[in-house]
Design a protein around this motif. Structure first.
Motif, mmCIF file in Angstrom:
data_model
loop_
_atom_site.group_PDB
_atom_site.id
_atom_site.type_symbol
_atom_site.label_atom_id
_atom_site.label_comp_id
_atom_site.label_asym_id
_atom_site.label_seq_id
_atom_site.Cartn_x
_atom_site.Cartn_y
_atom_site.Cartn_z
ATOM 1 N N ILE A 19 0.854 -1.184 0.000
ATOM 2 C CA ILE A 19 0.000 0.000 0.000
ATOM 3 C C ILE A 19 0.895 1.241 0.000
ATOM 4 O O ILE A 19 1.821 1.345 0.811
ATOM 5 C CB ILE A 19 -0.933 0.043 1.237
ATOM 6 N N CYS A 20 0.618 2.159 -0.911
ATOM 7 C CA CYS A 20 1.318 3.439 -0.940
ATOM 8 C C CYS A 20 0.383 4.500 -0.369
ATOM 9 O O CYS A 20 -0.816 4.497 -0.653
ATOM 10 C CB CYS A 20 1.732 3.807 -2.365
ATOM 11 N N MET A 21 0.925 5.400 0.425
ATOM 12 C CA MET A 21 0.104 6.384 1.120
ATOM 13 C C MET A 21 0.689 7.786 0.975
ATOM 14 O O MET A 21 1.896 7.972 1.085
ATOM 15 C CB MET A 21 0.014 5.965 2.594
ATOM 16 N N ASP A 22 -0.168 8.748 0.661
ATOM 17 C CA ASP A 22 0.269 10.145 0.581
ATOM 18 C C ASP A 22 -0.894 11.040 0.982
ATOM 19 O O ASP A 22 -2.042 10.590 1.050
ATOM 20 C CB ASP A 22 0.750 10.480 -0.835
ATOM 21 N N GLU A 23 -0.584 12.317 1.221
ATOM 22 C CA GLU A 23 -1.590 13.252 1.740
ATOM 23 C C GLU A 23 -1.602 14.546 0.934
ATOM 24 O O GLU A 23 -0.611 14.909 0.304
ATOM 25 C CB GLU A 23 -1.286 13.584 3.202
ATOM 26 N N ALA A 24 -2.737 15.222 0.983
ATOM 27 C CA ALA A 24 -2.870 16.532 0.361
ATOM 28 C C ALA A 24 -3.950 17.305 1.105
ATOM 29 O O ALA A 24 -4.766 16.722 1.830
ATOM 30 C CB ALA A 24 -3.225 16.413 -1.125
ATOM 31 N N PHE A 61 -4.748 6.098 0.319
ATOM 32 C CA PHE A 61 -4.174 4.765 0.487
ATOM 33 C C PHE A 61 -4.406 4.013 -0.822
ATOM 34 O O PHE A 61 -5.555 3.859 -1.246
ATOM 35 C CB PHE A 61 -4.826 4.038 1.663
ATOM 36 N N TYR A 62 -3.317 3.543 -1.441
ATOM 37 C CA TYR A 62 -3.394 3.051 -2.808
ATOM 38 C C TYR A 62 -2.635 1.744 -2.970
ATOM 39 O O TYR A 62 -1.462 1.650 -2.624
ATOM 40 C CB TYR A 62 -2.804 4.128 -3.734
ATOM 41 N N GLY A 67 -5.114 -2.362 -7.917
ATOM 42 C CA GLY A 67 -5.939 -1.295 -8.478
ATOM 43 C C GLY A 67 -7.020 -0.826 -7.517
ATOM 44 O O GLY A 67 -8.144 -0.518 -7.920
ATOM 45 N N TRP A 68 -6.671 -0.745 -6.232
ATOM 46 C CA TRP A 68 -7.616 -0.321 -5.192
ATOM 47 C C TRP A 68 -7.082 0.939 -4.532
ATOM 48 O O TRP A 68 -5.870 1.125 -4.386
ATOM 49 C CB TRP A 68 -7.759 -1.421 -4.144
ATOM 50 N N ARG A 69 -7.983 1.831 -4.172
ATOM 51 C CA ARG A 69 -7.601 3.003 -3.409
ATOM 52 C C ARG A 69 -8.746 3.428 -2.499
ATOM 53 O O ARG A 69 -9.925 3.138 -2.752
ATOM 54 C CB ARG A 69 -7.191 4.199 -4.285
ATOM 55 N N ARG A 70 -8.358 4.100 -1.395
ATOM 56 C CA ARG A 70 -9.325 4.717 -0.497
ATOM 57 C C ARG A 70 -8.789 6.077 -0.084
ATOM 58 O O ARG A 70 -7.624 6.206 0.288
ATOM 59 C CB ARG A 70 -9.577 3.862 0.750
ATOM 60 N N VAL A 71 -9.653 7.085 -0.160
ATOM 61 C CA VAL A 71 -9.266 8.441 0.226
ATOM 62 C C VAL A 71 -9.981 8.797 1.516
ATOM 63 O O VAL A 71 -11.209 8.916 1.540
ATOM 64 C CB VAL A 71 -9.602 9.471 -0.871
ATOM 65 N N VAL A 99 0.670 -8.924 7.177
ATOM 66 C CA VAL A 99 1.455 -7.698 7.303
ATOM 67 C C VAL A 99 1.172 -6.830 6.086
ATOM 68 O O VAL A 99 1.115 -7.332 4.959
ATOM 69 C CB VAL A 99 2.971 -7.999 7.378
ATOM 70 N N VAL A 100 0.986 -5.552 6.309
ATOM 71 C CA VAL A 100 0.819 -4.589 5.220
ATOM 72 C C VAL A 100 2.099 -3.777 5.093
ATOM 73 O O VAL A 100 2.562 -3.191 6.079
ATOM 74 C CB VAL A 100 -0.382 -3.655 5.477
ATOM 75 N N THR A 101 2.674 -3.769 3.892
ATOM 76 C CA THR A 101 3.829 -2.913 3.627
ATOM 77 C C THR A 101 3.310 -1.548 3.217
ATOM 78 O O THR A 101 2.597 -1.422 2.216
ATOM 79 C CB THR A 101 4.702 -3.497 2.507
ATOM 80 N N LEU A 102 3.636 -0.522 3.993
ATOM 81 C CA LEU A 102 3.114 0.817 3.766
ATOM 82 C C LEU A 102 4.246 1.757 3.366
ATOM 83 O O LEU A 102 5.159 2.017 4.151
ATOM 84 C CB LEU A 102 2.416 1.346 5.015
#
Length: 211
Positions: A19-24, A61-62, A67-71, A99-102
């Motif tokens: 899972i890749c995570m970023d903010e705005a 969270f992507y 091909g899943w994401r949640r904002v 385990v989730v790799t973030l």
């Protein structure tokens, strides 16, 4: 940098998702005067005056492989907000994962300690054991695929649009999210560690033997 690139090349495992995570942040603005609608030969006209409302913190969270994401749309962006979003990721979005790799940037709130700040020790410990944090290097946010997905959210959904309320913005983001998830829009990341050693060799130290 190589740590993240190595993670991107790992064999996919449903029990250990990436899972890749970023903010705005996004300002909620509403029109003072109703815009003039489009008509044949004329574009929509929007007055330059607007009312300012709240600021929405968007936490992306992507999963670029599935091909899943949640904002997550929140009123603030604090350690507690991040910890609560992480709890949802682990207990609601991916409850069966081991385990989730973030992958996330290295803000001071993106640390395991935020879980202990927000929750009791037992809850924080349970979440901690199921998360593997990988931080992007300084000036290396471009390595985070969630940053690209946030850019798509801005261009495809938010753009220069104005929303009368926070709920209206959240609803549009949810509709965009649902559509992208239904189509399983992912990312085909092709920049590898070997590529980095060639294309970015100026970033690597010169061994003494070559001096």
């Amino acid at each position: 940098m190589e740590e993240i690139l190595d993670v991107y090349q790992e064999t996919y495992d449903d029990k250990r998702p990436l899972i890749c995570m970023d903010e705005a942040s996004r300002q909620v603005l509403s029109d003072v005067m109703p815009p003039l609608p489009m008509k044949p030969g004329a574009a929509k006209h929007i007055d330059d005056k607007y009312d300012r409302h709240e600021v929405r913190s968007l936490l992306m969270f992507y999963n670029p492989i599935a091909g899943w994401r949640r904002v997550g749309c929140r009123e603030s962006r604090t350690r507690t907000d991040w910890a609560l979003e992480l709890q949802q990721l682990l207990e609601v979005d991916y409850p069966d994962s081991e385990v989730v790799t973030l992958v996330c940037d290295n803000l001071n709130m993106h640390e395991i300690s935020s879980l202990y700040f927000a929750f009791d020790a037992q809850t924080a410990g349970r979440l901690r054991r199921r998360i593997r944090l990988i931080h992007t290097p300084k000036n290396g946010s471009w390595l985070n695929m969630a940053e690209m997905e946030l850019s798509l959210l801005s261009r495809q959904c938010l753009g220069a649009r104005r929303f009368a309320t926070e709920a209206a913005m959240d609803a549009e983001i949810a509709a965009w999210q649902t559509d992208r998830n239904a189509r399983r829009c992912g990312t085909n990341w092709r920049f590898t560690t070997d590529d980095a050693r060639i294309k970015l060799k100026s970033l690597y130290p010169i061994p003494d033997i070559e001096r």
